[in-house]
Design a protein around this motif. Sequence first.
Motif, PDB file in Angstrom:
ATOM      1  N   GLY A 156       7.788  -6.576   0.370  1.00  0.00           N
ATOM      2  CA  GLY A 156       6.960  -6.767  -0.810  1.00  0.00           C
ATOM      3  C   GLY A 156       6.992  -8.241  -1.194  1.00  0.00           C
ATOM      4  N   LEU A 157       6.184  -8.617  -2.160  1.00  0.00           N
ATOM      5  CA  LEU A 157       6.179  -9.997  -2.645  1.00  0.00           C
ATOM      6  C   LEU A 157       6.217  -9.972  -4.162  1.00  0.00           C
ATOM      7  N   VAL A 158       7.357 -10.438  -4.720  1.00  0.00           N
ATOM      8  CA  VAL A 158       7.500 -10.535  -6.171  1.00  0.00           C
ATOM      9  C   VAL A 158       7.750 -12.004  -6.491  1.00  0.00           C
ATOM     10  N   LEU A 159       6.729 -12.683  -6.937  1.00  0.00           N
ATOM     11  CA  LEU A 159       6.830 -14.103  -7.292  1.00  0.00           C
ATOM     12  C   LEU A 159       7.183 -14.205  -8.770  1.00  0.00           C
ATOM     13  N   VAL A 160       8.315 -14.857  -9.063  1.00  0.00           N
ATOM     14  CA  VAL A 160       8.809 -14.893 -10.440  1.00  0.00           C
ATOM     15  C   VAL A 160       8.953 -16.319 -10.951  1.00  0.00           C
ATOM     16  N   ASP A 161       8.972 -16.447 -12.290  1.00  0.00           N
ATOM     17  CA  ASP A 161       9.189 -17.751 -12.911  1.00  0.00           C
ATOM     18  C   ASP A 161      10.688 -17.966 -13.131  1.00  0.00           C
ATOM     19  N   LYS A 162      11.055 -19.037 -13.841  1.00  0.00           N
ATOM     20  CA  LYS A 162      12.464 -19.377 -14.015  1.00  0.00           C
ATOM     21  C   LYS A 162      13.244 -18.337 -14.826  1.00  0.00           C
ATOM     22  N   ASP A 163      12.511 -17.530 -15.589  1.00  0.00           N
ATOM     23  CA  ASP A 163      13.158 -16.481 -16.372  1.00  0.00           C
ATOM     24  C   ASP A 163      13.237 -15.164 -15.607  1.00  0.00           C
ATOM     25  N   GLY A 164      12.777 -15.169 -14.350  1.00  0.00           N
ATOM     26  CA  GLY A 164      12.800 -13.963 -13.543  1.00  0.00           C
ATOM     27  C   GLY A 164      11.632 -13.031 -13.828  1.00  0.00           C
ATOM     28  N   GLU A 165      10.637 -13.505 -14.589  1.00  0.00           N
ATOM     29  CA  GLU A 165       9.472 -12.681 -14.902  1.00  0.00           C
ATOM     30  C   GLU A 165       8.381 -12.887 -13.843  1.00  0.00           C
ATOM     31  N   PRO A 166       7.829 -11.814 -13.301  1.00  0.00           N
ATOM     32  CA  PRO A 166       6.768 -11.947 -12.295  1.00  0.00           C
ATOM     33  C   PRO A 166       5.546 -12.691 -12.854  1.00  0.00           C
ATOM     34  N   VAL A 167       4.993 -13.586 -12.068  1.00  0.00           N
ATOM     35  CA  VAL A 167       3.804 -14.329 -12.482  1.00  0.00           C
ATOM     36  C   VAL A 167       2.541 -13.516 -12.247  1.00  0.00           C
ATOM     37  N   ARG A 168       2.654 -12.429 -11.509  1.00  0.00           N
ATOM     38  CA  ARG A 168       1.565 -11.485 -11.268  1.00  0.00           C
ATOM     39  C   ARG A 168       2.197 -10.158 -10.835  1.00  0.00           C
ATOM     40  N   ARG A 169       1.388  -9.129 -10.743  1.00  0.00           N
ATOM     41  CA  ARG A 169       1.943  -7.847 -10.299  1.00  0.00           C
ATOM     42  C   ARG A 169       2.491  -7.966  -8.879  1.00  0.00           C
ATOM     43  N   PRO A 170       3.626  -7.326  -8.585  1.00  0.00           N
ATOM     44  CA  PRO A 170       4.180  -7.355  -7.226  1.00  0.00           C
ATOM     45  C   PRO A 170       3.195  -6.796  -6.210  1.00  0.00           C
ATOM     46  N   MET A 171       3.186  -7.408  -5.019  1.00  0.00           N
ATOM     47  CA  MET A 171       2.326  -6.970  -3.928  1.00  0.00           C
ATOM     48  C   MET A 171       3.151  -6.102  -2.975  1.00  0.00           C
ATOM     49  N   SER A 172       2.654  -4.920  -2.670  1.00  0.00           N
ATOM     50  CA  SER A 172       3.352  -3.974  -1.799  1.00  0.00           C
ATOM     51  C   SER A 172       3.291  -4.432  -0.349  1.00  0.00           C
ATOM     52  N   TYR A 173       4.215  -3.886   0.455  1.00  0.00           N
ATOM     53  CA  TYR A 173       4.164  -4.125   1.904  1.00  0.00           C
ATOM     54  C   TYR A 173       2.857  -3.627   2.498  1.00  0.00           C
ATOM     55  N   MET A 174       2.147  -2.738   1.810  1.00  0.00           N
ATOM     56  CA  MET A 174       0.900  -2.182   2.327  1.00  0.00           C
ATOM     57  C   MET A 174      -0.299  -3.090   2.079  1.00  0.00           C
ATOM     58  N   ASP A 175      -0.124  -4.149   1.290  1.00  0.00           N
ATOM     59  CA  ASP A 175      -1.231  -5.060   0.969  1.00  0.00           C
ATOM     60  C   ASP A 175      -1.748  -5.747   2.237  1.00  0.00           C
ATOM     61  N   GLN A 176      -3.067  -5.704   2.431  1.00  0.00           N
ATOM     62  CA  GLN A 176      -3.637  -6.292   3.641  1.00  0.00           C
ATOM     63  C   GLN A 176      -4.907  -7.102   3.353  1.00  0.00           C
ATOM     64  N   ARG A 177      -4.900  -7.798   2.210  1.00  0.00           N
ATOM     65  CA  ARG A 177      -6.103  -8.555   1.847  1.00  0.00           C
ATOM     66  C   ARG A 177      -6.092  -9.990   2.386  1.00  0.00           C
TER      67      ARG A 177
END
Length: 532
Positions: A85-106
């Motif tokens: 998966g892809l969870v991109l977070v800021d310095k406070d550990g808060e995701p900058v967008r919704r996590p992307m699943s391993y199934m994402d293929q865009r």
Amino acid sequence: MIYVIAYDIGTTGVKTCLFSIEKNIELIAHAHKGYNLYMMENGGAEQNQEEWWEAMCLTTKKIFKKTSIEPSEISGISFCSQMQGLVLVDKDGEPVRRPMSYMDQRAEKEIKECMGNGIQVSGANVFKLVRSLMISRAASTSVKDPVWKYKWVQNNEPEKFKKVYKWLDVKEYLINKCTGEFIMTEDSAFSTLLYDTRKDKEGWSQALCKMNGVDMNHLPKIIKSTDMVGGLKKKPAEELGLVEGTPVFGGGGDASLIGLGAGCVELGDTHIYSGTSGWVSTVVDKQKVDIKRMIASIVGAQTRYYNYFAEMETAGKCLEWVKDHLALDEIDIYLEKKQIIESDEAIYKSLYEYLIKTINEIGPGAGGVIFTPWLHGNRCPFEDPNASGMFFNITLETGKTELIRAVLEGICFHLRWMLEGQEEKIKTSKTIRFVGGGALSETTAQILADITGHKIDIVKNPQNVGAVGAAALVGVGLGVIEDLKAIKNYIPAVKVLEPNKEAKKIYDRNFEVFKRLYKTNKDNFKYIKNSI
């Protein structure tokens, strides 16, 4: 005796398990809570991190209502989680967008821009492919690989990308929420395919990051699966209903820990998993890769051991499709004159009881009907996001019973295809441990034995082996279990199924047709998908 909690963070829900560890690893109590997988028309597949956490909090409190054990008696917690998966977070550990699943293929544009130019092998730039294989013995050749999700966000959501502090996977986000620490276990780091596996250079690869345009500052510290990350912070402890300071361990991804929880820790041990997805995995001591069949040796929880890993996208997900569209939609299912409800395990248990009763009414081969389980594309032994499911050879005599049995057989045919792909490069074990929700059904296990020709072992609570693996890591981390190889002694088999030679003859015939169905329909899949 010690007590530990393991969180099994799946694609569609969390299963929270309380274990005791003494002579065996025993499940004391468990609770399940589902959450959403958001599928999008552009190929996106996302989840909501708040739903993960809410499910963890709810299920943790539930398990203590089922037992007299107190939160203060918990020696540690750990995780078994979906991977890539892809969870991109800021310095406070808060995701900058919704996590992307391993199934994402865009990210088709991103992978083509980086890998789809120049001289190619298996659709990838030969020079970049060779470089990746030299460094990590694997390569980012699938549109679903995390690096292309990372690049997609960079290219399509630049304002959000500017806020990124660290790149985390699913369990790493939850560990951060528990402890405030930004880490990745070795197996999660490897699954980014930016990890150097060479003995003298293990860790993040500067060369691969540069080749793929990844900012190394976004990559967290790497730890071992048995390492204690830190103590549970006050706020998350209160929300979970646990004690502040409870040790939190690294844990691992499902591809790593399901094998451990199955007791497959010795060289050459093979297990087959059938859950939402499915795979065949064999323990090896040297990294091997099969680019043609998309099989790679992935880093697991055991140092210097790897999992030679072949994955299919939809296994148990096909059974969910059966439940929704072949069973509930058309005929409804009643058990003891009560309609099945969507609760913890009622739907799962009742569905399997129904399937066993129904498909045993006909013999092997499903009356000649063959099902292809490619409901969300496929990875191995061929990579094709356009591949789709189909029923082949339907006649006037075909009924729902044949169709439902064909789905189970189709899943097992594909597992055999991947197993045979592994056997081209390595030696698999004669007796295979079958785990995951699929192993709850002895009928399914027998079909797998008959189709593969291998003996099939089943362990106690096969649907919980990922959590068992996570619990075992806590045991090793605390010194209660001697080492990872000793885990096998804590997880005995409870049943062994022998293959039926007569049934295998029928399956061998259908299997040959099954394999040809992709080749003969590859262009048709692409034509239809491109025209929609």
